[in-house]
Motif scaffolding. Structure first.
Motif, PDB file in Angstrom:
ATOM      1  N   ALA A  48       0.005   2.353  10.719  1.00 28.02           N
ATOM      2  CA  ALA A  48       0.511   3.551  11.382  1.00 28.02           C
ATOM      3  C   ALA A  48       1.934   3.275  11.889  1.00 28.02           C
ATOM      4  N   CYS A  49       2.697   4.323  12.052  1.00 29.30           N
ATOM      5  CA  CYS A  49       4.066   4.196  12.563  1.00 29.30           C
ATOM      6  C   CYS A  49       4.013   3.774  14.033  1.00 29.30           C
ATOM      7  N   PRO A  50       4.597   2.632  14.377  1.00 31.59           N
ATOM      8  CA  PRO A  50       4.548   2.202  15.772  1.00 31.59           C
ATOM      9  C   PRO A  50       5.342   3.119  16.705  1.00 31.59           C
ATOM     10  N   PHE A  51       6.413   3.725  16.210  1.00 33.46           N
ATOM     11  CA  PHE A  51       7.198   4.639  17.040  1.00 33.46           C
ATOM     12  C   PHE A  51       6.374   5.878  17.392  1.00 33.46           C
ATOM     13  N   LYS A  52       5.689   6.424  16.396  1.00 37.47           N
ATOM     14  CA  LYS A  52       4.853   7.603  16.645  1.00 37.47           C
ATOM     15  C   LYS A  52       3.672   7.245  17.540  1.00 37.47           C
ATOM     16  N   TRP A  53       3.111   6.065  17.357  1.00 36.54           N
ATOM     17  CA  TRP A  53       1.994   5.618  18.181  1.00 36.54           C
ATOM     18  C   TRP A  53       2.417   5.509  19.651  1.00 36.54           C
ATOM     19  N   THR A  55       5.250   6.950  21.153  1.00 38.10           N
ATOM     20  CA  THR A  55       5.907   8.119  21.743  1.00 38.10           C
ATOM     21  C   THR A  55       5.268   9.449  21.372  1.00 38.10           C
ATOM     22  N   GLY A  56       4.547   9.498  20.285  1.00 37.73           N
ATOM     23  CA  GLY A  56       4.000  10.760  19.801  1.00 37.73           C
ATOM     24  C   GLY A  56       5.008  11.556  18.988  1.00 37.73           C
ATOM     25  N   LEU A  57       6.210  11.015  18.795  1.00 36.16           N
ATOM     26  CA  LEU A  57       7.267  11.689  18.033  1.00 36.16           C
ATOM     27  C   LEU A  57       7.365  11.094  16.634  1.00 36.16           C
ATOM     28  N   LEU A  58       7.870  11.892  15.705  1.00 35.33           N
ATOM     29  CA  LEU A  58       8.091  11.415  14.344  1.00 35.33           C
ATOM     30  C   LEU A  58       9.402  10.642  14.282  1.00 35.33           C
ATOM     31  N   CYS A  59       9.371   9.457  13.704  1.00 32.32           N
ATOM     32  CA  CYS A  59      10.607   8.697  13.507  1.00 32.32           C
ATOM     33  C   CYS A  59      11.268   9.191  12.211  1.00 32.32           C
ATOM     34  N   PRO A  60      12.504   8.778  11.922  1.00 32.38           N
ATOM     35  CA  PRO A  60      13.165   9.246  10.694  1.00 32.38           C
ATOM     36  C   PRO A  60      12.439   8.860   9.409  1.00 32.38           C
ATOM     37  N   ALA A  61      11.642   7.791   9.440  1.00 25.31           N
ATOM     38  CA  ALA A  61      10.949   7.347   8.228  1.00 25.31           C
ATOM     39  C   ALA A  61       9.512   7.825   8.156  1.00 25.31           C
ATOM     40  N   CYS A  62       9.013   8.494   9.194  1.00 23.08           N
ATOM     41  CA  CYS A  62       7.634   8.982   9.169  1.00 23.08           C
ATOM     42  C   CYS A  62       7.434   9.895   7.955  1.00 23.08           C
ATOM     43  N   GLY A 125      23.518   8.013  12.410  1.00 20.45           N
ATOM     44  CA  GLY A 125      23.776   9.414  12.762  1.00 20.45           C
ATOM     45  C   GLY A 125      22.860  10.362  12.013  1.00 20.45           C
ATOM     46  N   ILE A 126      22.733  10.145  10.706  1.00 14.23           N
ATOM     47  CA  ILE A 126      21.837  10.989   9.900  1.00 14.23           C
ATOM     48  C   ILE A 126      20.400  10.824  10.382  1.00 14.23           C
ATOM     49  N   ALA A 127      19.999   9.583  10.657  1.00 14.82           N
ATOM     50  CA  ALA A 127      18.630   9.331  11.127  1.00 14.82           C
ATOM     51  C   ALA A 127      18.371  10.021  12.464  1.00 14.82           C
ATOM     52  N   ALA A 128      19.337   9.964  13.370  1.00 17.79           N
ATOM     53  CA  ALA A 128      19.147  10.589  14.686  1.00 17.79           C
ATOM     54  C   ALA A 128      19.051  12.104  14.570  1.00 17.79           C
ATOM     55  N   VAL A 129      19.942  12.699  13.779  1.00 22.40           N
ATOM     56  CA  VAL A 129      19.909  14.156  13.605  1.00 22.40           C
ATOM     57  C   VAL A 129      18.599  14.573  12.940  1.00 22.40           C
ATOM     58  N   TRP A 130      18.166  13.828  11.931  1.00 21.38           N
ATOM     59  CA  TRP A 130      16.917  14.137  11.234  1.00 21.38           C
ATOM     60  C   TRP A 130      15.723  14.017  12.174  1.00 21.38           C
ATOM     61  N   MET A 131      15.708  12.976  12.994  1.00 19.94           N
ATOM     62  CA  MET A 131      14.586  12.788  13.915  1.00 19.94           C
ATOM     63  C   MET A 131      14.514  13.925  14.938  1.00 19.94           C
ATOM     64  N   VAL A 132      15.642  14.289  15.484  1.00 19.34           N
ATOM     65  CA  VAL A 132      15.658  15.385  16.479  1.00 19.34           C
ATOM     66  C   VAL A 132      15.247  16.691  15.813  1.00 19.34           C
ATOM     67  N   VAL A 137      11.523  21.235  15.224  1.00 20.45           N
ATOM     68  CA  VAL A 137      10.935  22.237  14.342  1.00 20.45           C
ATOM     69  C   VAL A 137       9.421  22.096  14.317  1.00 20.45           C
ATOM     70  N   GLY A 138       8.940  20.855  14.333  1.00 19.24           N
ATOM     71  CA  GLY A 138       7.494  20.617  14.366  1.00 19.24           C
ATOM     72  C   GLY A 138       7.035  20.260  13.041  1.00 19.24           C
TER      73      GLY A 138
END
Length: 138
Positions: A48-53, A55-62, A125-132, A137-138
């Motif tokens: 599982a994605c450790p970032f999502k685990w 924070t509950g948020l999707l990381c850029p690679a999720c 920068g691309i990763a940060a914009v994509w993650m936000v 959007v959901g």
């Protein structure tokens, strides 16, 4: 002290073939496993994605594993839905760099992969914009 000799074309070619063979073997084994393991279904033995685990948020690679699964099964639309930026920008970038490295190595030339401060800033920068964007959007 004897100065180090630069690697010869034959040694670079041999090292490239060895590294490419290892990468192909590991990647092939991972692809065979993923082919038979649907990451869209819960309860699969996949990391599982450790970032999502945390924070509950999707990381850029999720969605990258689901994207790879969908691409292997020929479903480009589902792969785009899983992670559009990774599919459109990441896959071609990795293919280009790996191809340049392989061609140069087989020709007996070293191709050092160097990331500059500018390229790091663009990628982050691309990763940060994509993650936000994907989390808003959901």
């Amino acid at each position: 002290m004897v100065p180090a000799q630069p690697p010869t074309g034959a040694s670079i070619r041999s090292r490239t073939l060895r590294r490419a063979s290892i990468a192909l073997g590991v990647g092939g084994a991972a692809a065979v496993y993923l082919w038979h393991t649907d990451p869209h279904q819960p309860g699969q033995a996949l990391l599982a994605c450790p970032f999502k685990w945390c924070t509950g948020l999707l990381c850029p690679a999720c969605g990258g594993t689901r994207m790879a699964y969908d691409l292997m099964h020929g479903d480009v639309v589902a792969a785009f839905h899983d992670n559009a930026v990774l599919l459109i920008l990441g896959v071609p970038a990795v293919a280009y760099v790996a191809g340049r490295w392989l061609v140069a190595g087989l020709r007996g030339r070293a191709y050092p992969i160097r990331l500059t401060a500018r390229s790091n800033a663009v990628v982050f920068g691309i990763a940060a914009v994509w993650m936000v964007a994907r989390n808003l959007v959901g």
